[in-house]
Design a protein around this motif. Sequence first.
Motif, PDB file in Angstrom:
ATOM      1  N   LYS A 159     -10.010 -35.559   3.652  1.00 37.32           N
ATOM      2  CA  LYS A 159      -8.894 -36.483   3.799  1.00 37.32           C
ATOM      3  C   LYS A 159      -9.183 -37.541   4.874  1.00 37.32           C
ATOM      4  O   LYS A 159      -8.964 -38.742   4.657  1.00 37.32           O
ATOM      5  CB  LYS A 159      -7.621 -35.716   4.155  1.00 37.32           C
ATOM      6  N   SER A 160      -9.673 -37.086   6.032  1.00 41.24           N
ATOM      7  CA  SER A 160      -9.969 -38.038   7.102  1.00 41.24           C
ATOM      8  C   SER A 160     -11.153 -38.920   6.721  1.00 41.24           C
ATOM      9  O   SER A 160     -11.174 -40.118   7.029  1.00 41.24           O
ATOM     10  CB  SER A 160     -10.251 -37.308   8.411  1.00 41.24           C
ATOM     11  N   ALA A 161     -12.144 -38.352   6.040  1.00 38.65           N
ATOM     12  CA  ALA A 161     -13.296 -39.133   5.603  1.00 38.65           C
ATOM     13  C   ALA A 161     -12.863 -40.237   4.649  1.00 38.65           C
ATOM     14  O   ALA A 161     -13.270 -41.392   4.791  1.00 38.65           O
ATOM     15  CB  ALA A 161     -14.328 -38.231   4.933  1.00 38.65           C
ATOM     16  N   LYS A 162     -12.028 -39.882   3.684  1.00 38.24           N
ATOM     17  CA  LYS A 162     -11.560 -40.877   2.714  1.00 38.24           C
ATOM     18  C   LYS A 162     -10.780 -41.982   3.403  1.00 38.24           C
ATOM     19  O   LYS A 162     -10.930 -43.170   3.090  1.00 38.24           O
ATOM     20  CB  LYS A 162     -10.698 -40.201   1.648  1.00 38.24           C
ATOM     21  N   SER A 163      -9.958 -41.625   4.376  1.00 40.18           N
ATOM     22  CA  SER A 163      -9.151 -42.613   5.089  1.00 40.18           C
ATOM     23  C   SER A 163     -10.033 -43.587   5.870  1.00 40.18           C
ATOM     24  O   SER A 163      -9.839 -44.807   5.822  1.00 40.18           O
ATOM     25  CB  SER A 163      -8.185 -41.897   6.043  1.00 40.18           C
ATOM     26  N   ILE A 164     -11.025 -43.043   6.590  1.00 44.79           N
ATOM     27  CA  ILE A 164     -11.923 -43.892   7.396  1.00 44.79           C
ATOM     28  C   ILE A 164     -12.762 -44.798   6.495  1.00 44.79           C
ATOM     29  O   ILE A 164     -12.873 -46.003   6.724  1.00 44.79           O
ATOM     30  CB  ILE A 164     -12.839 -43.027   8.283  1.00 44.79           C
ATOM     31  N   ILE A 165     -13.344 -44.198   5.456  1.00 47.98           N
ATOM     32  CA  ILE A 165     -14.213 -44.969   4.559  1.00 47.98           C
ATOM     33  C   ILE A 165     -13.420 -46.065   3.859  1.00 47.98           C
ATOM     34  O   ILE A 165     -13.870 -47.214   3.759  1.00 47.98           O
ATOM     35  CB  ILE A 165     -14.875 -44.032   3.529  1.00 47.98           C
TER      36      ILE A 165
END
Length: 301
Positions: A159-165
């Motif tokens: 979830k955090s990876a998708k948000s940052i990317i």
Amino acid sequence: MNIFILSAGEHIYSTKRLYDEAVNRGHEVDIINHSKCSIKLSNGKREINYYGDNIIDEPDVIIPRIGASITRHGAAVVKEFEMNDVFSTARSLGILRAQNKVRTLQIMNRKGIPIPDTVFSVNPENIKEQIELLGGAPVIIKMQEGTQGMGVMLAESKKSAKSIIDTFYRMNHNILLQEFIKESNSEDIRIIVAGEKVLAAMKRKGLDDDFRSNIHRGGSGSKVNLTDKEKSMAIRAASYLGLPVAGVDLIRSKRGPLLLEVNSTPGLQGIEAYTKINVAEGIIKYLEKKCSTKNSRMRRY
């Protein structure tokens, strides 16, 4: 030798160390601020002007200390010296390649240098698939151009990876994703290479609350003994990029050493302090050997 150090500031630690060691060994040294240089091309001829009016003579050697903010201009200045057969500790193409992390990793991967599994894309529609290509979270997210640990993030969940990317893609920032090497324990190895020799190596350890190991981010360092494979990797990596003198960063993993990046303008302060090795002197000695070999070849003809 007549040496030009291309640097934006004469009081920068690495610039001053190289200047002092070269002068101590009897060489003529000038510090040239490459950001103040202009290049004139006309009728098949060219001039490098300093502050607009002083035409720069040709040195025997240049030591580029090119900052990330003016990489392209600095590389163009280096190229002009190269075209007149002036030896450089970092070739212009090598400077540009090293500044682009993706290009560096592409070359390393093609040449058989082990690297962390890496994904890069500009498609915001398949972020989930990009993360899965690396086996899922956690993943490392890096700006394609960045130094001293800036622009490097750890996304611990999908979830955090998708948000940052997604945020970076929407802002048109170029990034790459890499697998997270948990067993590295926030440590990496910085190696200074000069030609076919490793001058010094240090292990860098990040703060307890930071996975990045950069000294500039508050980490610490210590002298480290390298394996033959690590030495070979560092020397080959610098050579493949066209960098006679370079800083090479490796990480130790279960698969063995993996190359992270190559720096065309490695800082000397941390590695000299933690290893107690005179790296600046080693670089000047390397240049003396190169110039001696070049002059010997010229005398034969």
